[in-house]
Design a protein around this motif. Structure first.
Motif: not given
Length: 64
Positions: A14, A16, A41-43, A45, A47
């Motif tokens: 996941k 973005k 990572c949207t799971k 965090g 970066t």
């Protein structure tokens, strides 16, 4: 994460890609604007920030 689309911390897919605000780098009189991207990572965090443009990378290398 940029190349694999997998988080290096939690192995989530996941991810973005988000365009960052421009960064200004200046050596001498003429500023250069860099266009970085965040990979988030949207799971979990985690970066990463990447400069993807080859001309911008060459400028950084020449003007460090």
């Amino acid at each position: 994460m940029k190349d694999t689309n997998i988080c290096t911390k939690c192995n989530s897919r996941k991810i973005k890609k988000v365009k960052s605000l421009q960064l200004q780098m200046q050596k001498g009189g003429i500023p250069k604007y860099l266009n970085p991207y965040y990979y988030i990572c949207t799971k979990c965090g985690y970066t990463e920030i990447w400069i993807e443009d080859k001309e911008e990378l060459e400028y950084i290398n020449k003007n460090k």
